[in-house]
Design a protein around this motif. Structure first.
Motif, PDB file in Angstrom:
ATOM      1  N   SER A 259      17.947  19.058  12.218  1.00  0.00           N
ATOM      2  CA  SER A 259      16.585  19.169  11.846  1.00  0.00           C
ATOM      3  C   SER A 259      15.755  17.652  12.297  1.00  0.00           C
ATOM      4  O   SER A 259      16.563  16.802  11.974  1.00  0.00           O
ATOM      5  CB  SER A 259      16.331  19.421  10.273  1.00  0.00           C
ATOM      6  OG  SER A 259      16.895  20.745  10.051  1.00  0.00           O
ATOM      7  N   TYR A 260      14.655  17.733  12.548  1.00  0.00           N
ATOM      8  CA  TYR A 260      13.875  16.344  13.011  1.00  0.00           C
ATOM      9  C   TYR A 260      12.684  16.327  11.921  1.00  0.00           C
ATOM     10  O   TYR A 260      11.935  17.264  11.994  1.00  0.00           O
ATOM     11  CB  TYR A 260      13.452  16.551  14.283  1.00  0.00           C
ATOM     12  CG  TYR A 260      14.522  16.602  15.270  1.00  0.00           C
ATOM     13  CD1 TYR A 260      15.411  15.899  15.897  1.00  0.00           C
ATOM     14  CD2 TYR A 260      14.703  18.089  15.678  1.00  0.00           C
ATOM     15  CE1 TYR A 260      16.434  15.911  16.772  1.00  0.00           C
ATOM     16  CE2 TYR A 260      15.945  18.439  16.650  1.00  0.00           C
ATOM     17  CZ  TYR A 260      16.659  17.202  17.169  1.00  0.00           C
ATOM     18  OH  TYR A 260      17.613  17.366  18.179  1.00  0.00           O
TER      19      TYR A 260
ATOM     20  N   ALA B 116       3.692  12.477  10.414  1.00  0.00           N
ATOM     21  CA  ALA B 116       3.051  13.883  10.770  1.00  0.00           C
ATOM     22  C   ALA B 116       3.303  14.706   9.556  1.00  0.00           C
ATOM     23  O   ALA B 116       2.708  15.914   9.315  1.00  0.00           O
ATOM     24  CB  ALA B 116       3.658  14.625  11.805  1.00  0.00           C
ATOM     25  N   GLY B 117       3.985  14.585   8.516  1.00  0.00           N
ATOM     26  CA  GLY B 117       4.517  15.277   7.416  1.00  0.00           C
ATOM     27  C   GLY B 117       5.224  16.895   7.809  1.00  0.00           C
ATOM     28  O   GLY B 117       4.916  17.943   7.143  1.00  0.00           O
ATOM     29  N   VAL B 118       5.942  16.930   8.890  1.00  0.00           N
ATOM     30  CA  VAL B 118       6.528  17.964   9.322  1.00  0.00           C
ATOM     31  C   VAL B 118       8.094  17.786   9.568  1.00  0.00           C
ATOM     32  O   VAL B 118       8.683  16.731   9.923  1.00  0.00           O
ATOM     33  CB  VAL B 118       5.947  18.358  10.586  1.00  0.00           C
ATOM     34  CG1 VAL B 118       4.410  18.790  10.606  1.00  0.00           C
ATOM     35  CG2 VAL B 118       6.216  17.512  11.734  1.00  0.00           C
ATOM     36  N   VAL B 119       8.703  18.825   9.501  1.00  0.00           N
ATOM     37  CA  VAL B 119      10.216  18.937   9.669  1.00  0.00           C
ATOM     38  C   VAL B 119      10.540  20.093  10.698  1.00  0.00           C
ATOM     39  O   VAL B 119      10.130  21.060  10.247  1.00  0.00           O
ATOM     40  CB  VAL B 119      11.176  19.003   8.572  1.00  0.00           C
ATOM     41  CG1 VAL B 119      10.931  20.135   7.801  1.00  0.00           C
ATOM     42  CG2 VAL B 119      12.780  18.756   8.868  1.00  0.00           C
TER      43      VAL B 119
ATOM     44  N   GLU C 150       5.159  18.818   0.303  1.00  0.00           N
ATOM     45  CA  GLU C 150       3.845  19.252   0.918  1.00  0.00           C
ATOM     46  C   GLU C 150       4.461  19.222   2.511  1.00  0.00           C
ATOM     47  O   GLU C 150       3.626  19.428   3.343  1.00  0.00           O
ATOM     48  CB  GLU C 150       2.771  18.496   0.939  1.00  0.00           C
ATOM     49  CG  GLU C 150       3.248  16.833   1.268  1.00  0.00           C
ATOM     50  CD  GLU C 150       3.563  16.187  -0.022  1.00  0.00           C
ATOM     51  OE1 GLU C 150       3.508  14.813   0.307  1.00  0.00           O
ATOM     52  OE2 GLU C 150       4.088  16.557  -0.883  1.00  0.00           O
ATOM     53  N   THR C 151       5.639  18.967   2.844  1.00  0.00           N
ATOM     54  CA  THR C 151       6.227  18.603   4.176  1.00  0.00           C
ATOM     55  C   THR C 151       6.088  20.376   4.859  1.00  0.00           C
ATOM     56  O   THR C 151       6.609  21.088   4.187  1.00  0.00           O
ATOM     57  CB  THR C 151       7.603  18.248   4.386  1.00  0.00           C
ATOM     58  OG1 THR C 151       7.748  16.957   3.597  1.00  0.00           O
ATOM     59  CG2 THR C 151       8.037  18.285   5.656  1.00  0.00           C
ATOM     60  N   ILE C 152       5.606  20.218   5.871  1.00  0.00           N
ATOM     61  CA  ILE C 152       5.487  21.603   6.702  1.00  0.00           C
ATOM     62  C   ILE C 152       6.878  21.799   7.386  1.00  0.00           C
ATOM     63  O   ILE C 152       7.333  20.953   8.082  1.00  0.00           O
ATOM     64  CB  ILE C 152       4.542  21.402   7.866  1.00  0.00           C
ATOM     65  CG1 ILE C 152       2.853  21.159   7.117  1.00  0.00           C
ATOM     66  CG2 ILE C 152       4.418  22.979   8.681  1.00  0.00           C
ATOM     67  CD1 ILE C 152       1.716  21.163   7.972  1.00  0.00           C
ATOM     68  N   VAL C 153       7.393  23.008   7.028  1.00  0.00           N
ATOM     69  CA  VAL C 153       8.619  23.378   7.986  1.00  0.00           C
ATOM     70  C   VAL C 153       8.151  24.265   8.858  1.00  0.00           C
ATOM     71  O   VAL C 153       7.600  25.308   8.990  1.00  0.00           O
ATOM     72  CB  VAL C 153       9.438  24.424   7.005  1.00  0.00           C
ATOM     73  CG1 VAL C 153      10.756  24.713   7.440  1.00  0.00           C
ATOM     74  CG2 VAL C 153       9.799  23.382   5.704  1.00  0.00           C
ATOM     75  N   LEU C 154       8.745  23.790  10.234  1.00  0.00           N
ATOM     76  CA  LEU C 154       8.486  24.320  11.632  1.00  0.00           C
ATOM     77  C   LEU C 154       9.834  25.085  11.941  1.00  0.00           C
ATOM     78  O   LEU C 154      10.700  24.231  12.445  1.00  0.00           O
ATOM     79  CB  LEU C 154       7.892  23.596  12.602  1.00  0.00           C
ATOM     80  CG  LEU C 154       6.607  22.914  12.254  1.00  0.00           C
ATOM     81  CD1 LEU C 154       5.893  21.674  13.043  1.00  0.00           C
ATOM     82  CD2 LEU C 154       5.420  23.886  11.823  1.00  0.00           C
ATOM     83  N   SER C 155       9.803  26.328  11.698  1.00  0.00           N
ATOM     84  CA  SER C 155      11.052  27.063  12.123  1.00  0.00           C
ATOM     85  C   SER C 155      11.102  27.407  13.273  1.00  0.00           C
ATOM     86  O   SER C 155      10.039  27.844  14.215  1.00  0.00           O
ATOM     87  CB  SER C 155      10.988  28.334  11.088  1.00  0.00           C
ATOM     88  OG  SER C 155      10.832  27.756   9.730  1.00  0.00           O
ATOM     89  N   GLY C 156      12.450  28.091  13.867  1.00  0.00           N
ATOM     90  CA  GLY C 156      12.697  28.710  14.973  1.00  0.00           C
ATOM     91  C   GLY C 156      12.146  29.972  15.295  1.00  0.00           C
ATOM     92  O   GLY C 156      11.809  30.283  16.469  1.00  0.00           O
TER      93      GLY C 156
END
Length: 210
Positions: free
Chosen positions: A137-138, A143-146, A184-190
Motif C-alpha cells: 500500500s502507498y 494528500a491524506g490518501v492511501v 480521516e485518511t481516504i482509502v483508494l481501493s482496487g
C-alpha cells in the motif's frame, strides 16, 4: 495534490492517477485499456513519472507495458511478485482470461517498507500481504490518501483464495498497517468506491472482533 479514479480492464479495476500542481503524475495499477489512460493523461497535460503496482494480479497489470512504453517511465513492484509480470500462471491471466498478460520485468523492485521520493512526491510504502504475497500500500500523508490495492475495500477485504493468499495474514496487515493511519485518511481501493480508515474501523464486518 489531486487523484482521479479510472476503472479499466476486464474487471474494471481502479487505476488511479495522482497529480500535483506541477503537472507531475504517478500512476497506480493500470489494469487495461492503455489508450484510455494515455488519452486522459494527455488531456490533463500531465507528465507521468512512474507506474506503481499494489500487486501483480492480471486485472491490475494489463496496461503496464503499453503505458510504460508510451511515457518511458519505470514500473515499481514488490520483490515477492517481481516475476509475475512475465508469468501468466502466477498473475492469473492464464486461468481467468481468454488471453495471457505478460510484460517485461519491472524497472524498480520494492524490497521492504520505507519512504520514497520521486519528483516532488513524498510517500511511504507499507507491506500489506494477504491478498497476495507481494501486496503493498502507498500512503501519501500530505494528500491524506492511501492506495490499498485489493487489501481493504469499502465494507470488505480482499479475497484470499487465490495462490499465495492468506486470510490471517491479510487481517494482520490491515490492522497493523492500515488501521494505524489517521481515521480521516481516504482509502483508494482496487475495486469499488473510496472509503476512509475511520469508516472501516467502525463498520467493516470483516474487521470486527479481531
Amino acid at each position: 495534490m489531486k487523484w482521479e479514479r479510472l476503472p479499466l480492464g476486464p474487471l474494471q479495476t481502479n487505476c488511479y492517477v495522482l497529480s500535483n500542481s506541477e503537472k507531475e503524475a504517478l500512476i497506480f495499477d493500470p489494469g487495461g485499456e492503455a489508450p484510455k489512460l494515455n488519452n486522459l493523461l494527455k488531456a490533463r497535460k500531465l507528465k507521468p513519472l512512474a507506474i506503481f503496482l499494489t500487486h501483480a494480479h492480471f486485472d491490475h497489470i494489463g496496461a503496464v507495458e503499453d503505458v510504460r512504453k508510451e511515457w518511458g517511465i519505470p514500473v515499481y513492484i514488490h520483490k515477492n511478485e517481481q516475476h509475475w509480470l512475465q508469468d501468466p500462471s502466477s498473475n492469473g491471466s492464464q486461468l481467468f482470461l481468454a488471453h495471457i498478460i505478460q510484460s517485461s520485468e519491472a524497472d524498480e523492485i520494492i524490497r521492504g517498507e520505507g519512504k520514497l521520493e520521486i519528483g516532488s512526491f513524498h510517500f511511504e510504502i507499507f507491506e500489506t500481504p494477504g491478498h497476495s504475497p507481494g501486496s503493498v500500500s502507498y500512503y501519501f500523508e500530505e494528500a491524506g490518501v492511501v492506495f490499498s490495492g485489493d487489501a481493504l475495500f469499502e465494507g470488505s477485504i480482499g479475497r484470499t483464495d487465490l495462490p499465495g493468499g492468506d486470510h490471517a495474514q491479510l487481517i494482520k496487515s490491515i490492522h497493523e498497517k492500515l488501521l494505524n493511519l489517521p481515521e480521516e485518511t481516504i482509502v483508494l481501493s482496487g475495486h469499488g468506491l473510496e472509503t476512509t480508515i475511520g469508516q472501516e474501523m467502525d463498520s467493516n464486518p470483516f474487521l470486527n472482533g479481531f
